[in-house]
Scaffold this active site. Structure first.
Site, PDB file in Angstrom:
ATOM      1  N   GLY A 181       0.805  -1.214   0.000  1.00 26.47           N
ATOM      2  CA  GLY A 181       0.000   0.000   0.000  1.00 26.47           C
ATOM      3  C   GLY A 181       0.834   1.257   0.000  1.00 26.47           C
TER       4      GLY A 181
ATOM      5  N   ASN B  11       1.418   3.324  -2.290  1.00 28.00           N
ATOM      6  CA  ASN B  11       1.062   4.326  -3.299  1.00 28.00           C
ATOM      7  C   ASN B  11       0.241   5.481  -2.736  1.00 28.00           C
ATOM      8  OD1 ASN B  11      -0.956   1.944  -3.379  1.00 28.00           O
ATOM      9  ND2 ASN B  11      -2.140   3.657  -4.190  1.00 28.00           N
TER      10      ASN B  11
ATOM     11  N   GLY C  12      -1.536   7.537   1.136  1.00 26.55           N
ATOM     12  CA  GLY C  12      -1.659   7.643   2.578  1.00 26.55           C
ATOM     13  C   GLY C  12      -0.342   7.570   3.318  1.00 26.55           C
ATOM     14  N   ILE C  13      -0.382   6.935   4.481  1.00 27.91           N
ATOM     15  CA  ILE C  13       0.818   6.842   5.306  1.00 27.91           C
ATOM     16  C   ILE C  13       1.869   5.943   4.665  1.00 27.91           C
ATOM     17  CG2 ILE C  13      -0.353   7.391   7.473  1.00 27.91           C
ATOM     18  CD1 ILE C  13      -0.423   4.400   8.086  1.00 27.91           C
ATOM     19  N   GLY C  14       1.444   4.995   3.829  1.00 27.21           N
ATOM     20  CA  GLY C  14       2.414   4.163   3.119  1.00 27.21           C
ATOM     21  C   GLY C  14       3.247   4.975   2.157  1.00 27.21           C
TER      22      GLY C  14
ATOM     23  N   SER D 176      -3.327  -0.522  15.077  1.00 29.82           N
ATOM     24  CA  SER D 176      -4.181   0.655  15.259  1.00 29.82           C
ATOM     25  C   SER D 176      -4.582   0.778  16.719  1.00 29.82           C
ATOM     26  CB  SER D 176      -5.436   0.507  14.392  1.00 29.82           C
ATOM     27  OG  SER D 176      -6.432   1.456  14.727  1.00 29.82           O
TER      28      SER D 176
ATOM     29  N   TYR E 165     -13.272  -4.606  11.834  1.00 26.82           N
ATOM     30  CA  TYR E 165     -12.045  -3.807  11.751  1.00 26.82           C
ATOM     31  C   TYR E 165     -11.225  -3.935  13.021  1.00 26.82           C
ATOM     32  CZ  TYR E 165      -8.924   0.195  11.301  1.00 26.82           C
ATOM     33  OH  TYR E 165      -7.805   0.994  11.250  1.00 26.82           O
TER      34      TYR E 165
END
Length: 314
Positions: free
Chosen positions: A31, A33, A35-37, A158, A183
């Site tokens: 991931g 590409n 956000g935080i990634g 999280s 989640y």
């Protein structure tokens, strides 16, 4: 709820400017590409690291690479990864193995949140499959490359783990499903996996280590692409009022992946207001996440669901 810290960081407010020179080191980011990634990739790349971004969307991955190349001179490679498709996970691992013989940091970052009930082609609940099982399988396929580099496996959990419960008799939540319940379970699973992986690495006298982290409450597209109904509406004002930036959310990932101060078996994240923002250091772990019997039970359940044996130790 009782909470504990599991390590002792040498600094109370770690920031990415403390990174050492990462030239010649290789980091795989799922991931990466957005956000935080993406922000973690940028910080690591600007410190000299070579990057392999494992992403579901080739289009978005190419756009991210173009953006990163504006400030990064090191190598950036792209590989396709769909964490709910075991064949693409295996193909992703095979492609990465053709690119490098070592991984200094495998960052299990990609994830979804609070989606409507969905069952994957393998019969798995979507959030559990994406956030936990997909990364469990990917890590099993690449761990020897991490060990070859005496590197780190970083798993992004999280603050939602505090409210999570592992429904061992109902992991796919075939009854009693709610987007939040699923989640929270998947994020608790991330933390238990990281702790059990590090325990097994230590027992095997492996040179690799495992570290968990959380980004606090960072404004990313996860809040707009996953939730529906109430949560989709609620995240708009909540993001504006409470969320920190993606770049601040990525600081704990970068600490865990490459900070010289980071320690094995740790859990790092923002520790300010409700752990949603603020200085990055040792993050509190909910007492129920420290039950070692649950670590082992989740590991064995994950192996059974995936039909694999996850061997630790090169």
């Amino acid at each position: 709820m009782t909470a504990h810290c599991v390590s002792s960081l040498d600094v109370e407010n770690w920031r990415e400017n403390r990174l050492p020179d990462l030239s010649g080191k290789v980091f795989v980011i799922t991931g990466g590409n957005s956000g935080i990634g993406f922000e973690a990739a940028r910080m690591l790349g600007e410190a000299g690291a070579d990057l392999i971004l494992a992403c579901r969307s080739p289009k978005h991955a190419k756009a991210a690479k173009t953006n990163l190349e504006r400030t990064i001179e090191s190598d950036i490679a792209l590989v396709h990864l769909d964490l709910v498709d075991q064949s693409t996970i295996r193909a992703c691992a095979s492609t990465i193995r053709s690119m490098t013989d070592r991984i200094d940091g495998l960052i299990n970052n990609a994830g979804i949140m609070r989606t409507p009930r969905t069952i994957t082609a393998d019969g798995f609940e979507l959030q559990f499959a994406t956030n936990h099982l997909g990364h469990f399988l990917l890590t099993s396929l690449l761990l020897d490359l991490v060990e070859a580099a005496a590197g780190r496996v970083v798993t992004v959990a999280s603050i939602a783990h505090n409210r999570g419960q592992i429904a061992f008799d109902n992991l796919m939540l075939t009854s009693g499903y709610s987007p939040s319940k699923a989640y929270n379970q998947s994020k608790l699973a991330n933390l238990l996996f990281s702790f059990e992986l590090d325990r097994r690495l230590q027992l095997a006298h492996s040179p690799a280590i495992a570290i968990a982290c959380h980004p606090g409450y960072a404004a990313t597209n996860a809040q707009s692409t996953g939730p529906t109904g109430f949560w989709k509406l609620a995240y708009k004002p909540l993001n504006a009022i409470l969320a920190q930036s993606q770049s601040l959310g990525a600081v704990s990932l970068v600490l865990a992946a490459a900070g010289a101060e980071a320690k094995r078996g740790a859990y790092y994240g923002p520790t300010g207001f409700l752990q949603m923002r603020g200085p990055v250091t040792d993050a509190p772990v909910a007492a129920h996440a420290l039950a070692k019997d649950d670590w082992k039970r989740l590991w064995e359940a994950s192996e059974e669901l995936l039909g694999i044996t996850f061997r630790v130790g090169a």
